[in-house]
Design an enzyme around this catalytic site. Structure first.
Site, PDB file in Angstrom:
ATOM      1  N   GLY A 182       7.825  24.430  -7.754  1.00 52.24           N
ATOM      2  CA  GLY A 182       9.015  25.083  -7.218  1.00 52.24           C
ATOM      3  C   GLY A 182      10.148  24.080  -7.282  1.00 52.24           C
ATOM      4  O   GLY A 182      10.113  23.076  -6.587  1.00 52.24           O
ATOM      5  N   HIS A 183      11.099  24.303  -8.169  1.00 52.34           N
ATOM      6  CA  HIS A 183      12.196  23.355  -8.374  1.00 52.34           C
ATOM      7  C   HIS A 183      13.512  24.013  -7.953  1.00 52.34           C
ATOM      8  O   HIS A 183      13.891  25.043  -8.500  1.00 52.34           O
ATOM      9  CB  HIS A 183      12.244  22.914  -9.842  1.00 52.34           C
ATOM     10  CG  HIS A 183      10.987  22.213 -10.294  1.00 52.34           C
ATOM     11  ND1 HIS A 183      10.753  21.835 -11.588  1.00 52.34           N
ATOM     12  CD2 HIS A 183       9.895  21.800  -9.591  1.00 52.34           C
ATOM     13  CE1 HIS A 183       9.575  21.230 -11.662  1.00 52.34           C
ATOM     14  NE2 HIS A 183       9.032  21.213 -10.472  1.00 52.34           N
TER      15      HIS A 183
ATOM     16  N   LYS B  82      12.760  16.771  -8.447  1.00 53.81           N
ATOM     17  CA  LYS B  82      12.798  16.724  -9.924  1.00 53.81           C
ATOM     18  C   LYS B  82      13.809  17.725 -10.470  1.00 53.81           C
ATOM     19  O   LYS B  82      14.576  17.415 -11.375  1.00 53.81           O
ATOM     20  CB  LYS B  82      11.399  17.029 -10.500  1.00 53.81           C
ATOM     21  CG  LYS B  82      10.352  16.012 -10.104  1.00 53.81           C
ATOM     22  CD  LYS B  82       8.965  16.409 -10.574  1.00 53.81           C
ATOM     23  CE  LYS B  82       8.387  17.602  -9.857  1.00 53.81           C
ATOM     24  NZ  LYS B  82       8.110  17.394  -8.421  1.00 53.81           N
TER      25      LYS B  82
ATOM     26  N   GLN C  91       4.914  18.891 -10.281  1.00 46.65           N
ATOM     27  CA  GLN C  91       4.043  18.202  -9.312  1.00 46.65           C
ATOM     28  C   GLN C  91       4.406  16.704  -9.245  1.00 46.65           C
ATOM     29  O   GLN C  91       5.532  16.354  -9.542  1.00 46.65           O
ATOM     30  CB  GLN C  91       2.556  18.372  -9.675  1.00 46.65           C
ATOM     31  CG  GLN C  91       2.014  19.781  -9.421  1.00 46.65           C
ATOM     32  CD  GLN C  91       2.347  20.763 -10.529  1.00 46.65           C
ATOM     33  OE1 GLN C  91       2.048  20.533 -11.680  1.00 46.65           O
ATOM     34  NE2 GLN C  91       2.971  21.878 -10.181  1.00 46.65           N
TER      35      GLN C  91
ATOM     36  N   ASP D  44       7.589  17.658  -5.173  1.00 41.27           N
ATOM     37  CA  ASP D  44       8.777  18.018  -4.390  1.00 41.27           C
ATOM     38  C   ASP D  44       9.715  16.833  -4.155  1.00 41.27           C
ATOM     39  O   ASP D  44      10.396  16.754  -3.126  1.00 41.27           O
ATOM     40  CB  ASP D  44       8.380  18.634  -3.028  1.00 41.27           C
ATOM     41  CG  ASP D  44       7.530  19.874  -3.213  1.00 41.27           C
ATOM     42  OD1 ASP D  44       7.776  20.623  -4.172  1.00 41.27           O
ATOM     43  OD2 ASP D  44       6.617  20.075  -2.391  1.00 41.27           O
TER      44      ASP D  44
HETATM   45  P1  GDP Z   1      10.937  19.371  -6.960  1.00 40.93           P
HETATM   46  O1  GDP Z   1       9.728  20.229  -6.871  1.00 40.93           O
HETATM   47  O2  GDP Z   1      10.604  17.945  -7.244  1.00 40.93           O
HETATM   48  O3  GDP Z   1      11.962  19.904  -7.932  1.00 40.93           O
HETATM   49  O4  GDP Z   1      11.609  19.387  -5.531  1.00 40.93           O
HETATM   50  P2  GDP Z   1      11.887  20.704  -4.648  1.00 40.93           P
HETATM   51  O5  GDP Z   1      13.031  21.426  -5.237  1.00 40.93           O
HETATM   52  O6  GDP Z   1      10.628  21.456  -4.410  1.00 40.93           O
HETATM   53  O7  GDP Z   1      12.247  20.037  -3.247  1.00 40.93           O
HETATM   54  C1  GDP Z   1      13.341  19.202  -3.101  1.00 40.93           C
HETATM   55  C2  GDP Z   1      14.299  19.849  -2.083  1.00 40.93           C
HETATM   56  O8  GDP Z   1      15.218  18.881  -1.639  1.00 40.93           O
HETATM   57  C3  GDP Z   1      15.145  20.959  -2.681  1.00 40.93           C
HETATM   58  O9  GDP Z   1      15.388  21.921  -1.697  1.00 40.93           O
HETATM   59  C4  GDP Z   1      16.436  20.266  -3.089  1.00 40.93           C
HETATM   60  O10 GDP Z   1      17.569  21.126  -3.039  1.00 40.93           O
HETATM   61  C5  GDP Z   1      16.549  19.227  -1.998  1.00 40.93           C
HETATM   62  N1  GDP Z   1      17.162  17.962  -2.408  1.00 40.93           N
HETATM   63  C6  GDP Z   1      17.117  17.343  -3.606  1.00 40.93           C
HETATM   64  N2  GDP Z   1      17.739  16.137  -3.524  1.00 40.93           N
HETATM   65  C7  GDP Z   1      18.183  16.018  -2.263  1.00 40.93           C
HETATM   66  C8  GDP Z   1      18.868  14.991  -1.541  1.00 40.93           C
HETATM   67  O11 GDP Z   1      19.193  13.920  -2.055  1.00 40.93           O
HETATM   68  N3  GDP Z   1      19.143  15.211  -0.221  1.00 40.93           N
HETATM   69  C9  GDP Z   1      18.770  16.371   0.404  1.00 40.93           C
HETATM   70  N4  GDP Z   1      19.070  16.507   1.692  1.00 40.93           N
HETATM   71  N5  GDP Z   1      18.116  17.353  -0.228  1.00 40.93           N
HETATM   72  C10 GDP Z   1      17.818  17.166  -1.533  1.00 40.93           C
HETATM   73  P1  IMO Z   2       6.529  20.718  -7.678  1.00 40.56           P
HETATM   74  O1  IMO Z   2       6.676  20.781  -9.162  1.00 40.56           O
HETATM   75  C1  IMO Z   2       3.958  19.896  -4.244  1.00 40.56           C
HETATM   76  C2  IMO Z   2      -0.264  20.980  -4.610  1.00 40.56           C
HETATM   77  C3  IMO Z   2      -0.776  22.118  -3.761  1.00 40.56           C
HETATM   78  C4  IMO Z   2      -2.210  21.651  -3.524  1.00 40.56           C
HETATM   79  C5  IMO Z   2      -2.571  21.008  -4.862  1.00 40.56           C
HETATM   80  C6  IMO Z   2      -3.360  21.917  -5.787  1.00 40.56           C
HETATM   81  O2  IMO Z   2       7.376  21.680  -6.933  1.00 40.56           O
HETATM   82  O3  IMO Z   2       6.659  19.311  -7.195  1.00 40.56           O
HETATM   83  P2  IMO Z   2      -2.690  24.006  -7.283  1.00 40.56           P
HETATM   84  O4  IMO Z   2      -2.150  25.352  -6.907  1.00 40.56           O
HETATM   85  O5  IMO Z   2      -1.815  23.245  -8.214  1.00 40.56           O
HETATM   86  O6  IMO Z   2      -4.105  24.066  -7.759  1.00 40.56           O
HETATM   87  O7  IMO Z   2      -2.725  23.188  -5.895  1.00 40.56           O
HETATM   88  O8  IMO Z   2      -1.343  20.661  -5.484  1.00 40.56           O
HETATM   89  N1  IMO Z   2       0.908  21.310  -5.460  1.00 40.56           N
HETATM   90  C7  IMO Z   2       2.148  20.885  -5.216  1.00 40.56           C
HETATM   91  N2  IMO Z   2       2.648  20.182  -4.179  1.00 40.56           N
HETATM   92  N3  IMO Z   2       4.761  20.249  -5.269  1.00 40.56           N
HETATM   93  C8  IMO Z   2       4.274  20.941  -6.313  1.00 40.56           C
HETATM   94  O9  IMO Z   2       5.021  21.214  -7.418  1.00 40.56           O
HETATM   95  C9  IMO Z   2       2.918  21.321  -6.308  1.00 40.56           C
HETATM   96  N4  IMO Z   2       2.130  22.017  -7.145  1.00 40.56           N
HETATM   97  C10 IMO Z   2       0.897  21.992  -6.632  1.00 40.56           C
HETATM   98  O10 IMO Z   2      -0.058  22.223  -2.554  1.00 40.56           O
HETATM   99  O11 IMO Z   2      -2.226  20.643  -2.570  1.00 40.56           O
HETATM  100 MG    MG Z   3       8.859  21.619  -5.569  1.00 43.02          MG
END
Ligand code: GDP
Ligand code: IMO
Ligand code: MG
Length: 428
Positions: free
Chosen positions: A40-41, A16, A224, A13
């Site tokens: 979840g991106h 990416k 991840q 998270d």
């Molecule tokens: P990922 O799994 O690495 O793709 O990250 P996620 O999408 O799960 O979580 C990142 C969250 O932060 C998302 O809701 C993005 O819209 C948000 N986000 C990304 N970059 C920034 C930033 O620079 N500032 C803020 N406030 N939010 C951001």
């Molecule tokens: P993105 O791509 C954050 C965590 C789960 C749990 C562990 C194992 O959005 O960054 P699993 O279901 O993969 O066997 O769970 O990994 N986990 C993540 N945490 N971002 C993710 O993906 C994750 N995908 C799995 O919360 O701790």
């Molecule tokens: Mg994510």
């Protein structure tokens, strides 16, 4: 021609999706190489918000081809649902611009059921998985039981392979006192879904080879984060795939000699979803404040993410074992208004100092962070799109992290929107 791997350098998270989308403007191909719909991106483009889990973030760019590599575990119904949802948001999704490796492993209902039954049985000792069947699907791959995308084309062998798969999983489900999976129903469901999936199936390794020969730019999108890597992460509180940069080659069928740069994604602080060691976790008001301001709730499960200070020791370790050449830092805007900021510069346990995170889970959980404190900033960083306009204290915070981690921050994100991004040094 530069090809680039983007990986999370913390516990996932890190943003990416946002950064891959931003970089995709210049990419011809975007490739997922591990993970599944545990990812979840989130991408914010003007008024539109796209949430992707198994489809590469490059999909929202019309001129980019998205590839799902052999290292990804694909739940066929989830894949189709996600494709439909993005289509309904006005994105062109078809086999011309989205392809799945014919050797990718399928996630099927028994995987989800076993994942959830095991977590329930573990009780207090649960991993905190997403409950999506990721672990059992990867176990089947190593156990040579997987049903793969290509098996959907051959009903006779599919039927036999399903027997092997269900012998294994139904024994486990029986042991947990859970309902077993009915072979006939699953077989029929797979026959029904096959014609919807097979048009996307290709030898991804070959598509990549040809793309490279024609001089295309290829971007590899990790899911991840490296601290969730099954070998190098905080085992056993990890996911079941390799998440570090080296996996980009294995999980797509592309040689390491053709990839030049690795961009490591870091949040300006740290978050973690699920259980497991987290030395810099903040169980106080500051942690809560960061979580609220940063909207730190998982996109996949909706769980609150645990928040803490930036851990330069863990990130340095990941930079070294992933061969990261530059960092993209996101969410620095979330730190706006904090009086002071802490960075973890070492660990300590019983008077012994550590400059790395040891492999043992118990050892990891007793590590106490050693902090350096830096001043915060008053002027907001949120939405700033020019390096020169950043407050001096924010530049110093970034500079100190660069020193500690040993490589430069090349991209800085100051908000969720695509264009809230400062390019410091081009990684691609
Ligand atoms: P990922 O799994 O690495 O793709 O990250 P996620 O999408 O799960 O979580 C990142 C969250 O932060 C998302 O809701 C993005 O819209 C948000 N986000 C990304 N970059 C920034 C930033 O620079 N500032 C803020 N406030 N939010 C951001
Ligand atoms: P993105 O791509 C954050 C965590 C789960 C749990 C562990 C194992 O959005 O960054 P699993 O279901 O993969 O066997 O769970 O990994 N986990 C993540 N945490 N971002 C993710 O993906 C994750 N995908 C799995 O919360 O701790
Ligand atoms: Mg994510």
């Amino acid at each position: 021609m530069t090809n680039l791997i983007v990986v999370g350098a913390q516990w996932g998270d890190e943003g990416k999706g946002k950064i891959v989308d931003w970089l995709s403007e210049r990419a011809d191909y975007v490739v997922r190489f591990q993970g599944g719909h545990n990812a979840g991106h989130t991408l914010v483009v003007g008024e539109k918000v796209y949430k992707l889990s198994v489809i590469p973030s490059g999909i929202v760019r019309q001129d980019t081809v998205s590839l799902i590599g052999n290292g990804v575990v694909v739940e066929p119904w989830v894949f189709l649902e996600e494709a439909e949802k993005i289509r309904s948001q006005g994105i062109d999704v078809n086999p011309e611009r989205l392809k799945i490796s014919e050797s990718a492993t399928l996630i099927l209902p028994p995987h989800r059921l076993v994942d959830q039954a095991r977590e329930r049985a573990r009780g207090q000792d649960k991993i905190g998985t997403t409950g999506r069947g990721i672990g059992p699907a990867y176990e089947d791959k190593a156990g040579r039981r997987s049903i793969r995308v290509c098996d959907l084309a051959d009903p006779a062998s599919l039927s036999k392979r399903l027997d092997v798969l269900l012998n294994h999983h139904n024994a486990i489900l029986r042991g947990f006192g859970e309902e077993e999976v009915c072979k006939e129903k699953l077989f029929q469901d797979l026959l029904d879904v096959a014609p919807k999936i097979l048009p996307y199936a290709v030898p991804v390794w070959r598509v990549l080879h040809e793309a490279k020969e024609q001089g295309n730019k290829i971007l590899f999108e990790g899911a991840q984060g490296a601290l969730l890597d099954v070998d190098h992460g905080t085992y056993p509180f990890v996911t079941s795939s390799n998440t570090i940069a080296g996996q980009a080659c294995v999980g797509s069928g592309f040689g390491p000699t053709h990839i030049q740069n690795v961009l490591g994604l870091i949040k300006a602080y740290t978050t973690r979803v699920g259980e497991g060691p987290f030395p810099t976790e903040l169980n106080d008001e500051i942690g809560q404040q960061i979580g609220e301001k940063g909207h730190e709730f998982g996109t996949v499960t909706g769980r609150a993410r645990r928040c803490g200070w930036f851990d330069a020791v863990a990130v340095r370790q990941i930079v070294q074992l992933s061969g990261i050449t530059g960092l993209a830092m996101t969410k620095i805007d979330v730190l706006d208004g904090l009086k002071e900021l802490k960075i973890c510069v070492g660990y300590e346990d019983n008077g012994v100092k550590y400059d790395y995170l040891p492999a043992n889970a118990v050892g990891q959980s007793v590590m106490k962070p050693v902090y350096q404190t830096l001043p915060g900033w008053d002027e907001p960083v949120e939405g700033v799109r020019n390096w020169d306009e950043l407050p001096t204290a924010a530049k110093e915070y970034i500079g100190r992290i660069e020193e500690l981690v040993g490589i430069p921050v090349t991209v800085l994100s100051t908000g969720p929107e695509r264009e809230d991004t400062i390019l410091i040094n081009d990684p691609f």
